[in-house]
Design a protein around this motif. Sequence first.
Motif: not given
Length: 574
Positions: A538-545
């Motif tokens: 996924i390599n999440p963005t800060a908001s997704r994390l």
Amino acid sequence: MDCPILSIAGSDPSGGAGIQADLKTFTALSTYGMTVLTALTSQNTQGVRGVHSVPAEFVVDQLNAVMSDIPPKAIKTGMLADASIIRSLSEALKSTASPRVPLVIDPVTISTSGHTLLPTDAISALVNSLIPLGTLLTPNVPEASMLLAAADPSRSQKEIDSLEGMFQAAEDLVKLGCANVLLKGGHLSLSLAAVTELLDEEGAKKTLEEKTKCEIQVIWPQEMSIKILDALAPGKEEQDKKVVIDVLYEPAETRNQSTGRFTAIVSPLVETKDTHGTGCTLSAALAVFLGKGETVQSSTILAVQYVKRAIIAATLHQVGSGSGPLDHLHCITYKPLPAPTALNPYPFTTHLISSIKPLWNQYVNHPFVVQLGKGTLDRRRFENYIKQDYHYLRHYARAHALLSFKTTDFKDIKAFSEIALHVARESEMHVKFCETFSVDLPQLLATPETPATSAYALYILDVGQRGSVMDLLLAVASCCLGYGEVGLMLREKIDKAEDGFFEEGNPYQQWIKDYSGQEYQDAVTSSIKTLETRIAEINPTASRLAELTKIWERCTRLEIGFWDGAMDLQVDDL
């Protein structure tokens, strides 16, 4: 730009140490970097080939030029090359720098590769002229021995070979006139067992506090207390693991308190040769945080953390063929979740648990768990728990069936379906386990779900229906990983015969065996590796994390509520 920081140090053409490392650190930590050059060096990652000192008069000219136009919020010194520079610089600082401007002194005497960078007469000048002006002195263990020997010629260069020896040396170094001392422990690798014994709250730590007449605080990294991740680490037993300890000493008069304070900052030892410029980087970071108004203690904790992360980040790169540099820019080449490293191979799991550490501790050390491990948990409370656990297993199986429905990959469909079927089979074993506590299947079916059980189950299924496969995987993981952590915690306490925990003859012996046993721990390992693989994809963005972390936190709270449901009921009502 509103926080100028000044480095007075030598140059490293390979970029890993000296003013080059300082400027990178200043930039990474959002300050405006300035320099006064004391020496040119010819060096690379393999070693120092030569040193050319800048004339002392010109060093002072540089200092005056900077100070008259852009007064720094903090100053650090590094390699100062010779005695004339040190004496001239000390006099210039007395006349140009405000006493309120923090001065961090890194007494650079030997390079990482072993090259002598400061002659004997310059060390004496450092001790007599510059150190008394300092806010914070930052020697490593060999430098500390050298400074103490220079201050007292009758004293041989005594080796500092223990943590207790570091405490004593830090006290002795303050007597040289510097306000505070940070004695760096990178040259003194200690076992976790030795450190734990010395810093035990009720044991040697109390004795050491009485001996030094100082308060002692210990800062432990959060990732060192996650047992399910320790269990995945190959090699050494827990107590044989090596750690590095940096010791900060703040004397009573500096703190304006009745007692001094030692702060021991514990870090896992990073097995790497790439530590070129570590001392320069640490002193630069200290100057930054002091310049921003942090206390000496908080500046030290933040700076050590920055350097530790820079060392870890550097293990992902290779610069030069010798002792490579740190990754100074790790905090601005921003990734919300760091890549796996040898020291932290499971960064997502580490992040999840560390982000809610107080709540996680409340979960895995719940009174239900503690009383169960000590065999004192009221049987009727446990019976209530296993009745509700039967209902939870049904919802847990449904959640994995939902995972199978949501995915489109045949391999995943098979894997999630098999877990759902396994949980269904496990429910039959659960019924047999309940029968050992005189709770049969009709009783299980007749027992209504408590609000805590329903709330937990409905939240998991709602996450699954609204969110992604990753959301639902995370929602079911807190149960799996939490019970794994509890199992290992109970096993450790029982093996140590700690605080009344026992297994043989414990009425809940089978429960302890099940969750500390290899079969369940293998399931925990599988869950961790699945989470790490998925999050890397996924390599999440800060908001997704942040969204995923919120799901993890909510499920952990619901797990606590599940055990509260048993403990909060009056025994007479069970």
